[in-house]
Enzyme design. Structure first.
Site, PDB file in Angstrom:
ATOM      1  N   HIS A   1     -24.269 -16.280   4.567  1.00  0.00           N
ATOM      2  CA  HIS A   1     -24.887 -17.592   4.392  1.00  0.00           C
ATOM      3  C   HIS A   1     -26.183 -17.522   3.587  1.00  0.00           C
ATOM      4  O   HIS A   1     -26.682 -18.549   3.132  1.00  0.00           O
ATOM      5  CB  HIS A   1     -25.089 -18.300   5.738  1.00  0.00           C
ATOM      6  CG  HIS A   1     -26.237 -17.811   6.558  1.00  0.00           C
ATOM      7  ND1 HIS A   1     -26.069 -16.958   7.640  1.00  0.00           N
ATOM      8  CD2 HIS A   1     -27.567 -18.059   6.504  1.00  0.00           C
ATOM      9  CE1 HIS A   1     -27.242 -16.717   8.194  1.00  0.00           C
ATOM     10  NE2 HIS A   1     -28.167 -17.368   7.519  1.00  0.00           N
TER      11      HIS A   1
ATOM     12  N   ASP B   1     -20.162 -13.109   8.642  1.00  0.00           N
ATOM     13  CA  ASP B   1     -21.415 -13.546   8.012  1.00  0.00           C
ATOM     14  C   ASP B   1     -22.153 -12.379   7.353  1.00  0.00           C
ATOM     15  O   ASP B   1     -23.363 -12.228   7.522  1.00  0.00           O
ATOM     16  CB  ASP B   1     -22.318 -14.261   9.029  1.00  0.00           C
ATOM     17  CG  ASP B   1     -23.432 -15.047   8.329  1.00  0.00           C
ATOM     18  OD1 ASP B   1     -23.348 -15.229   7.104  1.00  0.00           O
ATOM     19  OD2 ASP B   1     -24.395 -15.452   9.017  1.00  0.00           O
TER      20      ASP B   1
ATOM     21  N   SER C   1     -33.040 -14.283   7.986  1.00  0.00           N
ATOM     22  CA  SER C   1     -31.629 -13.923   7.897  1.00  0.00           C
ATOM     23  C   SER C   1     -31.404 -12.835   6.861  1.00  0.00           C
ATOM     24  O   SER C   1     -31.908 -12.900   5.739  1.00  0.00           O
ATOM     25  CB  SER C   1     -30.786 -15.138   7.523  1.00  0.00           C
ATOM     26  OG  SER C   1     -30.464 -15.881   8.658  1.00  0.00           O
TER      27      SER C   1
END
Length: 369
Positions: A103, A134, A217
């Protein structure tokens, strides 16, 4: 491992939240996963005059250890910038491969990567992304000679209570470090579906109290041995505060998953052995007359997949698996996240052809990508 709790956790993707020119919400412009009983022990001290003296190291020794971990690992944590935002990444090898979240990369194929203390960014290209876990790998176009790959731990040996540190670029504040502990292991949490994320379900996530914020992230969650134990990817949100961050509840993809997926992407450009169960369908949430989600509609059936072999057809609505209600796509992902390829399950359906109810036995396949 302790008893697993099947509780839905509201989470937010934590990448690319810093948009060029300002800040955006935690929802992320490109797009923020149960647990083992804590281990316990007792310090043995020297007995003097009837009292026990703790044998734990002085505070300044622990501080020195923290500082050494930062010096060892932070040079391996980079900032990744796309046209729509930014996130973090970890140098995987000296060939210029960098692992991050799927993402974080979103739909982009080219990137600018800023190394710690670098005067200008380096361009990079996408190798491949694997949305179900992910994870993604990008590769620097011109890797510097002094590139420092991170060391990855054996995450199967993690224990609740271990001290950990999160390193990344939260809110665009490059090379930031936060501290906490491993709060739980083996969590199953699902990402929200966004323009940059297909809503992956991580079935073995590490929960940590180290602060995980937008921009973290794809960064590094590390232990006091200077090893990466996971890749931070999610932060819990509190529905009672209109989706505001739930302090001290973040999640990371465990290092063993990261190594397995990254190695396959680097070697083959794709993932053939994910270890994740697959039904072999494309689905969407179906709402009933009250506009509430009532099941998962089958949009398409994969040729040769598990669903086709069991007779599931386009238009059928999945309502439960092994008596666990399936009300929406997230519920389906969470149930499958707790299964293994080859498992046999009972899938309850409403048939498209006549609206009747049916239950079929399905032998689950394996996700590839």
């Amino acid at each position: 491992m302790g008893t697993t709790t099947r509780r839905r956790v509201t989470v937010a993707l934590t990448a690319a939240a810093v948009v060029l020119g300002g800040l955006s919400a935690c929802s992320d412009d490109n797009g923020p996963r149960e647990s083992s009983s804590p281990s316990s022990g007792h310090a043995t001290g020297n007995i003097t005059s009837g009292s026990t003296t703790p044998s734990s190291p002085p505070a300044n020794d622990l501080q020195t250890q923290y500082q050494q971990v930062v010096r060892n690992v932070l040079p391996s944590v980079v900032q990744i910038t796309t046209q729509s935002g930014l996130g973090s990444g970890v140098v995987y090898d000296d060939k210029g491969n960098i692992v991050t979240n799927a993402h974080v990369v979103g739909q982009a194929t080219t990137f600018e990567v800023t190394l710690p203390n670098a005067s200008k960014p380096i361009t990079a290209k996408l190798v491949a992304a694997f949305a179900p876990d992910d994870l993604a790998v990008i590769r620097l176009d011109s890797p510097p000679a002094d590139l420092k790959p991170a060391r990855f731990a054996d995450s199967s040996k993690l224990q609740v209570g271990q001290i950990t540190m999160a390193m990344g670029n939260p809110l665009g504040l490059d090379s930031s470090v936060t501290e906490g502990i491993v709060s739980a292991i083996g969590r199953t949490v699902s990402e929200p579906q966004t323009s940059g994320s297909s809503g992956a379900t991580i079935s073995s996530a590490i929960q940590t109290s180290a602060a995980i914020n937008p921009g973290n992230s794809g960064g590094a969650l590390v232990d006091l041995e200077s090893q990466v134990i996971g890749i931070p990817t999610l932060a819990a949100t509190d529905p009672e505060t209109d989706g505001g961050a739930a302090s001290g509840i973040g999640f990371a993809i465990p290092a063993n998953t990261v190594k397995s997926i990254t190695d396959q992407i680097i070697k083959n450009g794709k993932v053939d052995n994910s270890g994740k169960a697959a039904l072999g369908v494309t689905v969407r949430t179906v709402a009933g007359s009250s506009s509430r989600a009532t099941g998962v509609g089958v949009v398409s059936v994969q040729d040769g997949g598990a669903a086709e072999a069991a007779g599931i057809q386009q238009g059928d609505v999945i309502t439960s698996i092994d008596d666990q209600p399936i009300t929406d796509v997230a519920a389906l992902s969470e149930v499958l996240g707790g299964k293994q390829p080859g498992d046999q399950v009972k899938v309850s359906l409403m048939r498209a052809r006549d609206g009747g109810k049916a239950t079929v036995d399905v032998t689950l396949g394996e996700l590839k990508g």
